[in-house]
Design a protein around this motif. Structure first.
Motif: not given
Lengths: 260, 235, 418
Positions: A211, A213-214, C278-279, C299-302, C322, C324-325, C344, C370, C378, C381-382
């Motif tokens: 993660d 990128s986040a 990408n972020t 698989a991006n952040g957002w 995949r 993160s958000f 997903g 949040i 952050i 996360l997970r």
């Protein structure tokens, strides 16, 4: 030491529980891959399992193993063997057999589904490393608790409490305090709090790969330095190692003074 | 060969050994007696290094052994409760303990003596209490050690095996070994003990031969002698 | 007699051929014309100038008639000499520049110096040329119907204030920008007040700010481009009717980094694009009537971050995998529709086996709410705790809005082939 290690290893290798644990991971791996169709998605699902379950299993088995082999430990204590050797041997035997179950149990299905030829091999590898560390850490912590508590019901209770605290409650308090102190710069504090909890630390290690990128979305300079460079990886590993070494040292110290 | 100097041991507030002094000479059977909680097991475990004394010295052949481990090469110990790793077989257990000592052993004779052959491949968790105790005895006597410590050795044994055990003890004594025994079976003491060590409240209340204790208490048997000591203490 | 006539024509052909067919004028160290400037000045409209291999230290060149300027392999025009000047300036229609290496453009904070500047020209072509260590690379002003194809533009930009754009187009229309590669500048491709233009199959990467930047530009399309490792991917601002198709946005990382930034735009179509690692894949601020369909968010952040008032945006048949958000917002989403996307993280089922999940999917997680309020969180996360609060929020929503919901979540990926 090797002999004691072989001892516990042989004992565990014959134990039903080791097989159940191994079979669990085997089935889990195949099921996840079957349902998710892609390695990447299966790995993401696996994060939660590893982060939550390996500490729990390590804790339970660690406590159980210590209490169950107590009489045998006493037999060993009367033999010409150093105390620290006995306990380190048992500790390593248990940790290795648990982490072996993890690595082999998950390794087989992922190997069958072609992880070695995919780009996700490093993600998967890092996940196993995290599970490996968590097993070693939580077996050590539970040994510590068991060594300090003669009463096994109490020992079990404390172990489960410890797991519950580190796996859930800690993060809850952590999140709550982040929200309460929202007006202050918190990046250092939050990194610090992460490092203090081995489960969080192992999780961060995995996030660094999956993660990133986040994680890089946050503006704080300390964050950027931690997650954007090798610093995060190196720091996480170093502290994880400390999380193994310090409890193990305490096992040795405690074992030296304990009466049986 | 074995001596204790001002040995103290407390478990929390409980002061179990209170400056115990004891001299055990080489050769012979020494019965360590005393009421429950008098410190017998603590004393034995101190010799083995399983209990760490609060203060004092334990000298084996003139050398303080507290905190050391190599000396246990010369001690055989029969624990009170024989509990072994559940998933091992008898054979594997014997091999494992042999692996720890790396010393000549005569387990075959002992296995034959106690007729344990049919159980060798059985898992220890499936054995009866008596059979476990026999395995325990094999593990204890299979090595040649100058000092043998037996904690309640008769637990769970049938009469035939008891006879065999007594013979083994007698043989060991004849071989010039020093044997420490704790037991509640007074007849066994009368039969095999050369010297009696009586513990009370963490110190040695009496040390001497069977005849001496009977004479001192003016009783006709060991059992009565002990009873009279305890009566007197209470009063 | 017949033969004599034929002979005359033959001679005439031999003598006059050069002017009739305009055979190229060659520039080289030993030629009659040793500098490009001299060749240009003396050329007639429609002439072709061929530049031989070698380095020509010239700048401030101006083409004011229809010419073809072509380089042989290894022809370099170097602008590192004295004076703040653009290397080459085109001020006439029908000019072709081909296969020339432009090198070293002086940096200047007052004048926007470029390697090649086209000013008020039509039907120009800039082909297969290389622009190295430039301030601005190619700059097009007030021009029409141009083709910029197969060029490579690069520099070593370190700070935004001290660098220019790779391909910079201003107040122009019908420009075709195709198969170029741009890196190491401020904005890879910059368009301001540009209409009816096409940006196709370009690669723009490692640029300080945006890979591609639209400002006040309408009715343009960009297709099949690749944007990666830019400060912030692609920005489309204050523009209308932009078509974005089959582009690949990937690896744009950073606290203010996106695959695609949409700011105050209307009526855009975003389709068949892939956003990976990408972020933020798409960051939307105050945009209306956006149709996003058949895109893949991997698989991006957002995947989608929405701020400000966004009206009537439609997201259909996209794949969210995949991330993160998947979706985060910090304002009201009005009239936005999510339909038939593949999520997903969807945990529902499809009992009637029609490929559509039987339970609605709520793409906004409590945790993303949040993180919006407390960015430091952050790091959790997970974690199990976060999963638990997300789950309880899913069961009985308190913070997340009811209207953001996909009522027909797809059970299978819509665009696995992209």
């Amino acid at each position: 030491m090797i002999r004691i290690l072989k001892f516990s290893f042989a004992d565990l290798a014959r134990s039903r529980w080791s097989y159940i644990y191994f079979a669990f991971y085997l089935v889990l791996g195949f099921t996840l891959l079957f349902l998710n169709e892609s390695l990447g998605k299966a790995i993401v699902t696996l994060i939660n399992v590893i982060i939550v379950l390996t500490p729990l299993i390590g804790t339970m088995f660690g406590t159980m193993y210590y209490y169950n082999s107590k009489e045998f430990t006493e037999l060993l204590l009367a033999q010409p063997v150093k105390r620290s050797t006995i306990f380190l041997g048992q500790y390593l035997g248990l940790s290795l057999s648990l982490s072996g179950s993890l690595v082999v149990g998950l390794g087989i299905p992922f190997f069958v589904y072609g992880i070695t030829k995919s780009g996700e091999i490093w993600d998967f590898g890092l996940l196993l490393v995290a599970g490996f560390f968590l097993t070693f850490i939580f077996v050590a912590l539970s040994f510590n608790i068991a060594l300090s508590n003669e009463n096994r019901i109490k020992g079990f209770g404390y172990s489960i409490l410890m797991w519950l605290f580190l796996a859930v409650i800690y993060d809850g308090l952590f999140l709550l305090s982040l929200m309460v102190f929202n007006d202050y710069p918190l990046d250092k504090a939050s990194l610090f709090a992460t490092v203090l909890n081995p489960i969080d630390l192992a999780r961060i290690l995995v996030l660094l790969k999956l993660d990133i990128s986040a994680l890089l979305g946050y503006t704080g300079a300390v964050f950027r330095k931690f997650f954007g460079t090798q610093l995060g990886l190196v720091t996480s590993f170093t502290i994880l190692i400390l999380w193994v070494v310090l409890p193990v040292l305490r096992i040795v110290r405690k074992a030296k003074k304990k009466d049986f | 060969m074995l001596s204790f100097e001002k040995l103290h041991k407390s478990f929390g507030k409980l002061h179990v050994l209170q400056g115990l002094d004891l001299e055990i000479s080489e050769g012979g059977v020494f019965a360590i007696l005393g009421p429950n909680g008098s410190g017998k097991t603590t004393l034995i475990k101190s010799v083995l290094g399983m209990v760490i004394p609060t203060s004092g010295k334990i000298l084996l052949d003139g050398e303080n052994v507290i905190g050391k481990w190599e000396y246990r090469e010369n001690i055989s110990y029969l624990p009170q409760i024989a509990n072994f790793p559940a998933n091992m077989s008898v054979k594997e257990l014997i091999e494992s303990v042999k692996g720890l000592r790396q010393k000549k052993s005569n387990e075959h004779d002992l296995i034959a003596l106690f007729e344990l052959e049919p159980f060798l491949d059985k898992k220890l968790s499936n054995l009866s209490g008596g059979t476990k105790q026999k395995v325990n005895i094999v593990l204890t006597f299979m090595f040649e050690c100058p000092l043998i410590i037996l904690d309640e050795p008769t637990t769970g044994l049938d009469p035939l095996s008891l006879v065999k055990l007594k013979r083994i003890i007698a043989d060991a004594k004849d071989a010039g070994k020093t044997i420490l025994v704790t037991t509640h079976i007074m007849s066994l003491v009368e039969e095999i003990a050369d010297e009696i060590v009586f513990l009370l409240d963490g110190v040695i209340y009496f040390q001497g031969s069977l005849a001496e204790i009977e004479e001192q208490t003016e009783q006709s048997s060991l059992e009565l002698a002990i009873a009279s000591i305890l009566e007197k203490e209470k009063a | 007699m017949k033969h004599a006539l034929a002979g005359f024509f033959f001679l005439a052909f031999v003598f006059f051929a050069p002017t009739i067919f305009a055979s190229p004028t060659r520039v080289c160290q030993t030629c009659k014309k040793r500098t490009i400037g001299e060749a240009i000045r003396q050329a007639q409209p429609g002439d072709e100038i061929l530049i031989a291999k070698g380095v020509y230290y010239e700048k401030g060149l101006i083409i004011d008639k229809a010419l073809t300027l072509r380089g042989e392999e290894g022809a370099v025009i170097d602008g590192s000499g004295k004076g703040d000047k653009t290397i080459l300036r085109v001020e006439a229609n029908k000019v072709t520049i081909e296969n020339i290496i432009f090198r070293n453009v002086t940096k200047n904070h007052v004048k926007d110096l470029a390697a090649l500047k086209v000013h008020k020209a039509r039907n120009f072509e800039i082909l297969n040329s290389t622009f190295e260590n430039v301030f601005f690379g190619i700059m097009i002003e007030k021009s029409k119907k141009g083709r910029i194809e197969g060029n490579r533009v690069s520099s070593k930009a370190i700070s935004q204030g001290n660098s220019g754009n790779g391909i910079h187009v201003w107040h122009s229309s019908k420009i075709d920008i195709r198969k170029n590669e741009v890196w190491g500048v401020r904005d890879g491709i910059y368009l301001e007040f540009v209409k009816k233009s096409k940006i196709i199959d370009n690669k723009s990467h490692h640029n300080l700010r945006y890979g591609l930047h639209f400002m006040f530009s309408n009715h343009d399309e960009y297709i099949g481009n690749e944007f990666y490792k830019n400060g912030a991917g692609v920005a489309v601002m204050f523009s209308k009717f932009i078509l974005m198709r089959k582009n690949y946005f990937h690896d744009n990382w950073g606290s203010a980094s996106y695959g695609l930034l949409l700011k105050e735009i209307y009526d855009a179509d975003i389709e068949y694009n892939v956003f990976e690692r990408n972020t933020i894949a798409i960051n939307t601020e105050g945009s209306t009537r956006i149709n996003a369909r058949n895109n893949r968010f991997l698989a991006n952040g957002w995947a989608l971050k929405v701020a400000g008032a966004c009206y009537k945006n439609i997201y259909t048949k996209n794949d969210f995998i995949r991330n993160s958000f998947d979706l985060s917002y910090n304002s009201k989403l009005n009239d936005n529709l999510f339909l038939g996307n593949y999520w997903g993280s969807y945990t529902g089922y499809d009992l009637d086996r029609d490929g559509v999940g039987d339970v609605d999917h709520r793409p906004v997680k409590l945790f993303s709410y949040i993180v919006n309020k407390t960015p430091e969180s952050i790091v959790l996360l997970r974690s199990l705790f976060v999963d638990i609060i997300n789950f309880s929020e899913k069961v009985s929503p308190v913070f997340t809005p009811d209207e953001i919901v996909d009522s027909k979540p797809a059970m299978r990926e819509n665009n696995a082939k992209l």
